[in-house]
Design a protein around this motif. Structure first.
Motif, PDB file in Angstrom:
ATOM      1  N   TYR A  53       0.845  -1.185   0.000  1.00  0.00           N
ATOM      2  CA  TYR A  53       0.000   0.000   0.000  1.00  0.00           C
ATOM      3  C   TYR A  53       0.887   1.245   0.000  1.00  0.00           C
ATOM      4  O   TYR A  53       1.819   1.355   0.797  1.00  0.00           O
ATOM      5  CB  TYR A  53      -0.932   0.002   1.212  1.00  0.00           C
ATOM      6  N   ARG A  71      -3.942   7.474  -3.230  1.00  0.00           N
ATOM      7  CA  ARG A  71      -3.572   6.165  -2.716  1.00  0.00           C
ATOM      8  C   ARG A  71      -3.306   5.229  -3.871  1.00  0.00           C
ATOM      9  O   ARG A  71      -3.894   5.355  -4.942  1.00  0.00           O
ATOM     10  CB  ARG A  71      -4.669   5.600  -1.831  1.00  0.00           C
ATOM     11  N   CYS A  73      -2.167   0.855  -4.612  1.00  0.00           N
ATOM     12  CA  CYS A  73      -1.913  -0.449  -4.018  1.00  0.00           C
ATOM     13  C   CYS A  73      -1.431  -1.398  -5.113  1.00  0.00           C
ATOM     14  O   CYS A  73      -1.773  -1.248  -6.286  1.00  0.00           O
ATOM     15  CB  CYS A  73      -3.167  -1.004  -3.331  1.00  0.00           C
ATOM     16  N   SER A 115      -8.529   4.484  -5.479  1.00  0.00           N
ATOM     17  CA  SER A 115      -7.085   4.250  -5.410  1.00  0.00           C
ATOM     18  C   SER A 115      -6.618   3.821  -6.793  1.00  0.00           C
ATOM     19  O   SER A 115      -7.417   3.423  -7.642  1.00  0.00           O
ATOM     20  CB  SER A 115      -6.744   3.169  -4.382  1.00  0.00           C
TER      21      SER A 115
END
Length: 445
Positions: A53, A71, A73, A115
């Protein structure tokens, strides 16, 4: 489903958050269904259950002010493939502050929000950025004139007092100390640990703090050793900072690094006095340094021994030559001295003979003249005695008394002052024919 198709009742009909998020997800999936390469800086990186992450950030140029954040991931299957390759190609793991080029696709989840899903990482971009950053730091150090400053400090021949900057619990630190303690030559090293964080964002601050502590008692150490005492062997970013580099470059003791990286050099490795790959290699270097010193001492001892023996041989030959020369010179000097003594003896004997002849001649002359001199002396003394006898007779008191004079005596002394006499004093009057006794009757004034 599009926003224009969403039914709405002014009274009570409204969408739930999950319904709205579902619409957003559909819109994103329909409108952002491609993959994109994006440049960003990692604000944070963490692994959980095999997934990675990330927090991505973009900052204003020449400022730390964020202009964009997101964000991202990387799911387990992809991360297990990308992570080893990235470390292999860059020599470092992903960490905060690193610039990366990621291939991403948009993802929106009703519960977790938006994300970016990472499908690939371009390691060459990161390597280029790392190289660029290191080159910039080295350029600044060169402009400051300190790039090779620590390298100019010589490693002391008897470097045995070691200040160690490392993690206290690291296996590498233990290996370093054990190798020094168990060296085959029996050299006695003294080490003192100055604990520091050797991985992550706190490396710079922690190592500088340890160096400052060492500098306060710099006379107690010969060298400083900075070694990675554990953790990832690929994370070198903490050692590629300008402030830490300036501290190391200007440090008054030679610094030896053993950060543990086989593929690349950190800025710290480049500017340190000596760079080794691992803590054990640093220990081996220090042992070899003392071994070299011992070898130089042994070599010097042998050369001194050979020089002394050679000098002694030369001096023995010289002494033998001098001994031969002295024996010959002594014989010559002895003959010369004996010759001089013989000459002196002859000259002294001749001088004595001459003096004896002279004195004998004088004695003969005196012997011949002595009777005449004695006769003349007796005649002179006889004449003198006659004169004295005549003069003595002229002043004889008896002759004076015979002419009618007398001498008055008082207590055996001639009376010269009648005032000293008193009535009834006894007097003796001495005449030529006898003594008359008298007494003082009266004394006239």
């Amino acid at each position: 489903m599009f926003f224009d198709d969403i039914p709405y009742d002014n009274d009570h009909h409204a969408l739930s958050l999950s319904e709205l998020n579902g619409i957003v997800r559909e819109v994103i999936e329909l409108s952002l269904n491609d993959e994109y390469w994006v440049e960003a800086e990692l604000a944070s990186v963490r692994e959980a259950k095999g997934h990675c992450y990330m927090e991505l950030i973009e900052k204003q140029e020449f400022s730390n002010t964020p202009v964009a954040q997101a964000r991202a991931c990387c799911w387990r299957n992809t991360w297990l493939r990308l992570a080893p390759r990235f470390v292999r190609e860059t020599g470092e793991e992903l960490h905060a502050g690193m610039k990366v080029l990621l291939k991403v696709r948009a993802s929106f989840h009703e519960a977790f929000g938006f994300s970016w899903v990472v499908n690939d990482i371009d390691a060459t971009f990161t390597v280029g950025d790392m190289v660029k950053r290191r080159k910039e730091i080295l350029r600044i150090l060169e402009e400051e004139g300190v790039l090779d400053l620590n390298k100019t400090l010589p490693i002391p021949m008897f470097a045995k007092r070691i200040a160690v900057v490392s993690s206290a619990s690291a296996a590498g630190y233990g290996d370093f100390c054990n190798q020094l303690a168990d060296n085959e030559y029996g050299f006695a090293f003294t080490t003192r640990l100055f604990p520091a964080i050797m991985q992550g964002e706190q490396v710079e601050k922690s190592v500088i703090s340890a160096l400052n502590a060492i500098n306060k008692e710099v006379d107690n150490f010969d060298v400083v050793v900075i070694i990675r005492g554990g953790g990832s062997t690929s994370d070198l970013s903490g050692f590629d900072t300008l402030e830490l580099a300036e501290n190391v470059a200007n440090f008054p003791l030679p610094i030896i690094t053993g950060i543990g990286h086989d593929r690349d050099q950190s800025v710290l490795d480049i500017i340190a006095c000596v760079s080794q790959k691992t803590p054990t290699a640093v220990a081996a270097f220090l042992i070899d340094n003392l071994c070299d010193t011992l070898s130089r001492i042994d070599d010097a001892s042998q050369r001194i021994g050979r020089a002394v023996r050679s000098r002694m041989d030369v001096e023995n030959i010289r002494l033998a030559h001098i001994e031969t020369y002295l024996a010959s010179a002594f014989s010559i000097k002895k003959l010369q001295a004996e010759s001089r003594l013989t000459d002196y003896s002859t000259r002294i004997a001749n001088a004595i003979d001459r003096q004896l002849m002279l004195q004998n001649h004088k004695l003969d002359s005196i012997e011949q003249r002595l009777p005449l001199l004695v006769t003349h002396s007796i005649e002179r003394q006889t004449l003198r005695l006659d004169n004295l006898q005549q003069r003595t007779a002229a002043v004889d008191p008896i002759n004076i008394l015979r002419r009618g004079y007398s001498i008055t005596l008082h207590n055996g002394q001639a009376v010269k002052d009648p005032t000293l006499l008193h009535p009834n004093d006894d007097l003796s009057i001495l005449t030529a024919n006898g003594v008359i006794d008298a007494k003082v009757v009266a004394r006239k004034q």
